[in-house]
Scaffold this motif. Structure first.
Motif, PDB file in Angstrom:
ATOM      1  N   TYR A 205     -51.423 -11.964  -0.182  1.00 42.80           N
ATOM      2  CA  TYR A 205     -52.091 -13.019  -0.933  1.00 42.80           C
ATOM      3  C   TYR A 205     -53.350 -13.468  -0.224  1.00 42.80           C
ATOM      4  CZ  TYR A 205     -52.671 -17.480  -3.339  1.00 42.80           C
ATOM      5  OH  TYR A 205     -53.172 -18.534  -4.052  1.00 42.80           O
ATOM      6  N   LEU A 206     -53.228 -13.679   1.103  1.00 45.64           N
ATOM      7  CA  LEU A 206     -54.388 -14.113   1.870  1.00 45.64           C
ATOM      8  C   LEU A 206     -55.512 -13.093   1.798  1.00 45.64           C
ATOM      9  CD1 LEU A 206     -52.752 -15.509   5.101  1.00 45.64           C
ATOM     10  CD2 LEU A 206     -54.001 -16.785   3.391  1.00 45.64           C
ATOM     11  N   SER A 207     -55.127 -11.811   1.932  1.00 47.76           N
ATOM     12  CA  SER A 207     -56.175 -10.794   1.925  1.00 47.76           C
ATOM     13  C   SER A 207     -56.804 -10.664   0.552  1.00 47.76           C
ATOM     14  CB  SER A 207     -55.626  -9.456   2.392  1.00 47.76           C
ATOM     15  OG  SER A 207     -54.840  -8.896   1.402  1.00 47.76           O
ATOM     16  N   SER A 208     -56.017 -10.919  -0.495  1.00 44.66           N
ATOM     17  CA  SER A 208     -56.620 -10.790  -1.829  1.00 44.66           C
ATOM     18  C   SER A 208     -57.581 -11.936  -2.094  1.00 44.66           C
ATOM     19  CB  SER A 208     -55.540 -10.732  -2.905  1.00 44.66           C
ATOM     20  OG  SER A 208     -54.983 -12.004  -3.101  1.00 44.66           O
ATOM     21  N   THR A 209     -57.227 -13.141  -1.602  1.00 46.11           N
ATOM     22  CA  THR A 209     -58.163 -14.253  -1.810  1.00 46.11           C
ATOM     23  C   THR A 209     -59.413 -14.066  -0.967  1.00 46.11           C
ATOM     24  OG1 THR A 209     -56.848 -15.453  -0.204  1.00 46.11           O
ATOM     25  CG2 THR A 209     -56.552 -16.053  -2.505  1.00 46.11           C
ATOM     26  N   ALA A 210     -59.273 -13.341   0.163  1.00 43.04           N
ATOM     27  CA  ALA A 210     -60.448 -13.165   1.025  1.00 43.04           C
ATOM     28  C   ALA A 210     -61.308 -11.990   0.597  1.00 43.04           C
ATOM     29  CB  ALA A 210     -59.996 -12.964   2.473  1.00 43.04           C
ATOM     30  N   SER A 211     -60.781 -11.133  -0.279  1.00 39.52           N
ATOM     31  CA  SER A 211     -61.568  -9.940  -0.619  1.00 39.52           C
ATOM     32  C   SER A 211     -62.610 -10.287  -1.672  1.00 39.52           C
ATOM     33  CB  SER A 211     -60.660  -8.824  -1.117  1.00 39.52           C
ATOM     34  OG  SER A 211     -60.629  -8.820  -2.506  1.00 39.52           O
ATOM     35  N   ASP A 212     -63.694  -9.506  -1.673  1.00 39.44           N
ATOM     36  CA  ASP A 212     -64.794  -9.887  -2.567  1.00 39.44           C
ATOM     37  C   ASP A 212     -64.787  -9.150  -3.897  1.00 39.44           C
ATOM     38  OD1 ASP A 212     -66.977  -8.396  -0.059  1.00 39.44           O
ATOM     39  OD2 ASP A 212     -64.919  -8.001  -0.678  1.00 39.44           O
ATOM     40  N   SER A 213     -64.160  -7.949  -3.944  1.00 42.42           N
ATOM     41  CA  SER A 213     -64.204  -7.250  -5.232  1.00 42.42           C
ATOM     42  C   SER A 213     -63.051  -7.736  -6.103  1.00 42.42           C
ATOM     43  CB  SER A 213     -64.104  -5.752  -5.011  1.00 42.42           C
ATOM     44  OG  SER A 213     -62.762  -5.379  -4.915  1.00 42.42           O
ATOM     45  N   PRO A 214     -63.340  -8.083  -7.356  1.00 40.79           N
ATOM     46  CA  PRO A 214     -62.284  -8.644  -8.213  1.00 40.79           C
ATOM     47  C   PRO A 214     -61.163  -7.649  -8.504  1.00 40.79           C
ATOM     48  CG  PRO A 214     -64.304  -8.342  -9.462  1.00 40.79           C
ATOM     49  CD  PRO A 214     -64.631  -8.044  -8.045  1.00 40.79           C
ATOM     50  N   GLY A 215     -61.520  -6.351  -8.560  1.00 40.22           N
ATOM     51  CA  GLY A 215     -60.470  -5.358  -8.809  1.00 40.22           C
ATOM     52  C   GLY A 215     -59.438  -5.365  -7.700  1.00 40.22           C
ATOM     53  N   ASN A 216     -59.960  -5.357  -6.453  1.00 40.52           N
ATOM     54  CA  ASN A 216     -59.053  -5.404  -5.306  1.00 40.52           C
ATOM     55  C   ASN A 216     -58.251  -6.677  -5.291  1.00 40.52           C
ATOM     56  OD1 ASN A 216     -59.409  -2.988  -4.144  1.00 40.52           O
ATOM     57  ND2 ASN A 216     -60.967  -3.637  -2.680  1.00 40.52           N
ATOM     58  N   ALA A 217     -58.926  -7.782  -5.628  1.00 41.21           N
ATOM     59  CA  ALA A 217     -58.228  -9.062  -5.592  1.00 41.21           C
ATOM     60  C   ALA A 217     -57.055  -9.051  -6.568  1.00 41.21           C
ATOM     61  CB  ALA A 217     -59.198 -10.199  -5.924  1.00 41.21           C
ATOM     62  N   LEU A 218     -57.312  -8.500  -7.731  1.00 36.10           N
ATOM     63  CA  LEU A 218     -56.236  -8.467  -8.728  1.00 36.10           C
ATOM     64  C   LEU A 218     -55.085  -7.606  -8.253  1.00 36.10           C
ATOM     65  CD1 LEU A 218     -55.347  -9.297 -11.491  1.00 36.10           C
ATOM     66  CD2 LEU A 218     -56.450  -7.284 -12.434  1.00 36.10           C
ATOM     67  N   LYS A 219     -55.433  -6.444  -7.709  1.00 36.47           N
ATOM     68  CA  LYS A 219     -54.376  -5.548  -7.221  1.00 36.47           C
ATOM     69  C   LYS A 219     -53.561  -6.229  -6.129  1.00 36.47           C
ATOM     70  CE  LYS A 219     -56.992  -1.754  -7.015  1.00 36.47           C
ATOM     71  NZ  LYS A 219     -57.493  -0.544  -6.457  1.00 36.47           N
ATOM     72  N   GLY A 220     -54.292  -6.880  -5.191  1.00 36.19           N
ATOM     73  CA  GLY A 220     -53.587  -7.552  -4.102  1.00 36.19           C
ATOM     74  C   GLY A 220     -52.667  -8.631  -4.609  1.00 36.19           C
ATOM     75  N   LEU A 221     -53.168  -9.396  -5.604  1.00 37.63           N
ATOM     76  CA  LEU A 221     -52.351 -10.476  -6.140  1.00 37.63           C
ATOM     77  C   LEU A 221     -51.086  -9.946  -6.793  1.00 37.63           C
ATOM     78  CD1 LEU A 221     -54.467 -13.198  -7.902  1.00 37.63           C
ATOM     79  CD2 LEU A 221     -52.840 -13.444  -6.068  1.00 37.63           C
ATOM     80  N   SER A 222     -51.240  -8.879  -7.584  1.00 39.03           N
ATOM     81  CA  SER A 222     -50.033  -8.384  -8.266  1.00 39.03           C
ATOM     82  C   SER A 222     -49.054  -7.791  -7.264  1.00 39.03           C
ATOM     83  CB  SER A 222     -50.379  -7.394  -9.371  1.00 39.03           C
ATOM     84  OG  SER A 222     -51.425  -6.558  -8.982  1.00 39.03           O
ATOM     85  N   GLU A 223     -49.581  -7.109  -6.249  1.00 36.62           N
ATOM     86  CA  GLU A 223     -48.687  -6.580  -5.212  1.00 36.62           C
ATOM     87  C   GLU A 223     -47.951  -7.713  -4.523  1.00 36.62           C
ATOM     88  OE1 GLU A 223     -48.712  -3.268  -4.344  1.00 36.62           O
ATOM     89  OE2 GLU A 223     -47.692  -3.230  -2.411  1.00 36.62           O
ATOM     90  N   SER A 224     -48.706  -8.770  -4.211  1.00 39.70           N
ATOM     91  CA  SER A 224     -48.101  -9.912  -3.531  1.00 39.70           C
ATOM     92  C   SER A 224     -47.013 -10.547  -4.395  1.00 39.70           C
ATOM     93  CB  SER A 224     -49.208 -10.916  -3.207  1.00 39.70           C
ATOM     94  OG  SER A 224     -48.677 -12.164  -2.922  1.00 39.70           O
ATOM     95  N   MET A 225     -47.303 -10.688  -5.683  1.00 37.64           N
ATOM     96  CA  MET A 225     -46.310 -11.272  -6.580  1.00 37.64           C
ATOM     97  C   MET A 225     -45.044 -10.432  -6.600  1.00 37.64           C
ATOM     98  SD  MET A 225     -46.440 -11.724 -10.626  1.00 37.64           S
ATOM     99  CE  MET A 225     -45.645 -10.189 -10.916  1.00 37.64           C
ATOM    100  N   ARG A 226     -45.217  -9.118  -6.623  1.00 32.87           N
ATOM    101  CA  ARG A 226     -44.034  -8.253  -6.675  1.00 32.87           C
ATOM    102  C   ARG A 226     -43.225  -8.330  -5.376  1.00 32.87           C
ATOM    103  NH1 ARG A 226     -47.344  -4.110 -10.006  1.00 32.87           N
ATOM    104  NH2 ARG A 226     -46.316  -4.359 -12.003  1.00 32.87           N
ATOM    105  N   ARG A 227     -43.928  -8.467  -4.258  1.00 35.20           N
ATOM    106  CA  ARG A 227     -43.202  -8.607  -2.989  1.00 35.20           C
ATOM    107  C   ARG A 227     -42.377  -9.875  -2.990  1.00 35.20           C
ATOM    108  NH1 ARG A 227     -42.168  -4.464   0.174  1.00 35.20           N
ATOM    109  NH2 ARG A 227     -43.970  -3.121   0.339  1.00 35.20           N
TER     110      ARG A 227
END
Lengths: 332, 109, 261
Positions: A205-227
């Motif tokens: 979650y932290l890394s997705s909020t810190a990342s600048d590309s929205p695609g990556n942010a979305l992927k990180g968020l969904s991965e985090s949610m699944r974890r």
């Protein structure tokens, strides 16, 4: 006689339990003076149990935490008497005691040199290696600590404790992808540790909020949610899991409503995994589930219902604050 | 394969399994010896004796099912048919035969 | 006519107090003795050299990867798989380093680690067998030459040889047995009693003895070529059909809690 808290692993002790234990220390030490029977009889009754040494270790750590150095040194003496000076664990405890009672930087440096001496003769002395790394951290030399830790992990790559320590160090530095790698290594060793799943989710979650590309942010968020989902699947009433689930689902709903185009397919990204993002409907239902469960936990815990009082006070307060954030935004 | 995957998704704690198995085994051993005493005192011979043992074990399994497992064996045992109903039959049989022989000899003489 | 007629032999009740009970007591005590003896005879595990430990733990990590691959994503798994394959090719994970690759299997008799393993196994077997043979000898010396009791159940005639060892008659029903048979009965039947007294981790139960036979394979494996073992693990990693535990986790979770939303 030996209260259950004394037998808990020392790292799990809350500060209040710690104080309580250390207050009882003098009485405990008095009542357990060792009388060793002469040899023939000592075969039949040794007067010690396995638990008492665990109790001594916990007592030692509690006393050091509260500053009661005298009782701590007594505990240490008894441990040395029983297990000998050469025992690895006892050496680590002695090192810990020396670090805690060191008066200044120079004394700490001496302890460090002591560790390095020991390690030259016995490179496989794991407790001393770990103590050395901890000392380097407290002396504020994180890069040295990291190098030493990496070295330790090269020798012993199945040490989950060391991997999670390294993850913490990377996180403090801000290198998210490396921290994620380390936490994955911990999962390879202990696949069902729901707290590690939650921690990994938090780092994602932290890394997705810190990342600048929205695609990556979305992927990180969904991965985090699944974890977070996985950590709840393993532990049904896990407050930390539900908190994270609510946080990520709210954030996801926010993001998905702003981003018009839906990234549809799965791709393979070494950091964020490759599953397709979850459907809007399931995110909403998960959000409702998390909110309902959090509300239930907060309600039952504050009412003091039996079976619901195992939660930490601070976590329950944080959960309540998260829930209130929702109601505030609605009122607006 | 599917079972392996199922175990990864919903893992089983090895310690709890062993603890439950141990409890069942203890109960069986104890009750088997008592049944042996009964069979010996009653003077039962070969077939009736073994039948008595099987019958008794069945009753014990029913009691474990009803009182200890609270009617939900799946919660306590991974494979209830093997663990609850037929668990540790051989060990129990040995205790049974031991006490049966002892008391049969005592009573008959 | 022999056979169907019930053979009745009247015995002195004192037989029981003087024979059955002493044998039972001796069996229980030797079981407990065996348990404590094997605990005391256990050698402390020797400290391993750094490189050997490193080699073993990297191997363990590879095995963990195969078992728990579902916890990490496919990309993460592939990254680790390639790293491991590279390292094995270079040979840097081996105890003897990349140069020792061609050394081959060490000789079983000269490798010190193997010797320790074999000694441990032999000690375990001695502790099992010596008391058993001693007791059998004692029983044959003191308690042979007569039948002691009647078994409640019939057995095949082959057992007559073993269970009616010292008795002179040939037509006696198999159900009449000598004290040696009581020894066998207690040998098998006292295992639950050992479990009660010594806790379930005891070294006196028969099952443990059989498992020691199975573990015979273990120390022998240490002598094999570590290189081959590593190569086999690399292949196992290649073969893994990766699935991800997070795949569909939200659906599973929602299904589980469907009732409470």
């Amino acid at each position: 006689m030996i209260s259950p808290t004394l037998l808990q692993p020392p790292a799990h002790l809350s500060p209040s339990a710690c104080i309580q234990i250390s207050q009882q220390a003098p009485a405990f030490l008095q009542s357990h003076t060792r009388t060793v029977l002469p040899y023939p009889l000592s075969v039949f009754s040794s007067g010690e149990t396995q638990e008492i040494w665990q109790a001594y270790e916990t007592l030692l750590l509690a006393c050091l935490r509260t500053g009661d150095d005298k009782s701590a040194s007594q505990c240490l003496e008894r441990l040395v008497e029983r297990f000998g000076e050469k025992n690895e664990r006892v050496q680590a405890l002695r090192g810990l005691y020396d670090e805690a009672t060191a008066q200044d930087e120079a004394a700490l440096q001496k302890v460090l040199e002591g560790y390095e001496e020991t390690l030259k003769e016995q490179p496989t002395n794991m407790p001393i290696r770990k103590r050395r790394i901890a000392l380097l951290q407290s002396m504020e030399r994180p890069t040295d600590a990291m190098t030493a830790l990496v070295g330790l992990l090269d020798t012993s790559p199945t040490d989950a404790e060391a991997w999670s320590e390294l993850a913490d160090l990377y996180l403090a530095q801000g290198s998210y992808s490396q921290a994620i790698y380390c936490l994955e290594e911990v999962l390879l060793v202990t696949p069902n540790a729901w707290n590690v799943h939650a921690r990994l989710a938090e780092v994602l979650y932290l890394s997705s909020t810190a990342s600048d590309s929205p695609g990556n942010a979305l992927k990180g968020l969904s991965e985090s949610m699944r974890r977070f989902c996985r950590s709840i699947e393993l532990c049904n009433d896990y407050l930390r899991g539900y908190y994270g689930l609510k946080l990520t689902t709210t954030h996801l709903l926010d993001t998905l409503s702003k981003v018009p185009s839906k990234p549809a397919t799965a791709t393979s990204d070494p950091v964020f995994g490759e599953l397709a993002p979850p459907s809007l409907a399931s995110i909403q239902r998960l959000n409702e589930l998390a909110t309902a469960k959090l509300a239930e936990i907060v309600r039952r815990n504050t009412a003091g219902e039996k079976g619901w009082d195992g939660y930490e006070m601070a976590e329950v307060i944080a959960a309540r604050e998260l829930l209130d954030r929702d109601t505030l935004s609605i009122q607006r | 394969m599917a079972e392996e995957r199922e175990l990864q998704i919903h893992p089983i704690m090895q310690e709890s399994m062993q603890h439950n198995a141990r409890i069942v085994s203890n109960i069986r051993a104890l009750t088997a010896s008592l049944f042996g005493v009964a069979a010996g005192t009653l003077g039962l011979e070969s077939f009736p004796g073994f039948l008595f043992y099987l019958f008794g074990t069945l009753i014990i399994s029913l009691l474990i099912y009803a009182f200890r497992a609270e009617g939900k064996p799946n919660m306590y045992f991974y494979k209830p048919l093997a663990d609850l109903w037929m668990g540790d039959l051989f060990g129990g049989l040995m205790s049974f035969v031991l006490t049966w022989t002892l008391f049969y000899g005592l009573v008959k003489a | 006519m022999a056979g169907p007629i019930e053979q009745q032999i009247h015995r002195d009740p004192a037989l029981f107090y003087w024979i059955l009970l002493p044998i039972t007591v001796v069996m229980i005590l030797t079981g407990i003795l065996r348990h404590y003896l094997s605990t005391l005879l256990q050698t402390t595990p020797k400290k391993q050299a750094l490189l050997k430990m490193r080699e073993q733990r990297h191997l363990m990590r590879a095995r963990n990867m195969i078992i728990n691959h579902a916890q990490i994503s496919k990309a993460a798994f592939n990254k680790r798989k390639e790293w491991f394959a590279d390292k094995v090719k270079e040979g840097t994970l081996l105890e003897s380093g990349p140069d020792g690759k061609a050394k081959g299997k060490p000789n079983p008799l000269s490798d010190p680690a193997m010797m320790d393993g074999m000694m441990g196994m032999m000690k375990g077997q001695m502790v099992m067998m010596v008391p058993q043979s001693l007791i059998m000898g004692w029983i044959n010396a003191f308690f042979s030459g007569y039948v002691i009791m009647k078994l409640p159940f019939p057995l095949t005639p082959q057992f007559k040889q073993m269970l009616q060892a010292g008795v002179g008659t040939r037509d006696l029903d198999v159900r009449w047995v000598s004290s040696l048979s009581w020894y066998f009965l207690t040998l098998f039947g006292l295992q639950p009693v050992y479990n009660f007294i010594l806790g379930s981790n005891n070294a006196a139960s028969q099952v443990a003895q059989q498992m020691q036979m199975q573990q015979q394979g273990n120390p022998m494996a240490g002598a094999e070529d570590m290189e081959k073992i590593f190569a086999a693990e690399v292949e196992n990693l290649e073969v893994v059909e990766h699935w991800y535990v997070l795949d569909g986790v939200e659906d599973r979770l929602l299904a589980k809690f469907a009732s409470s939303i």
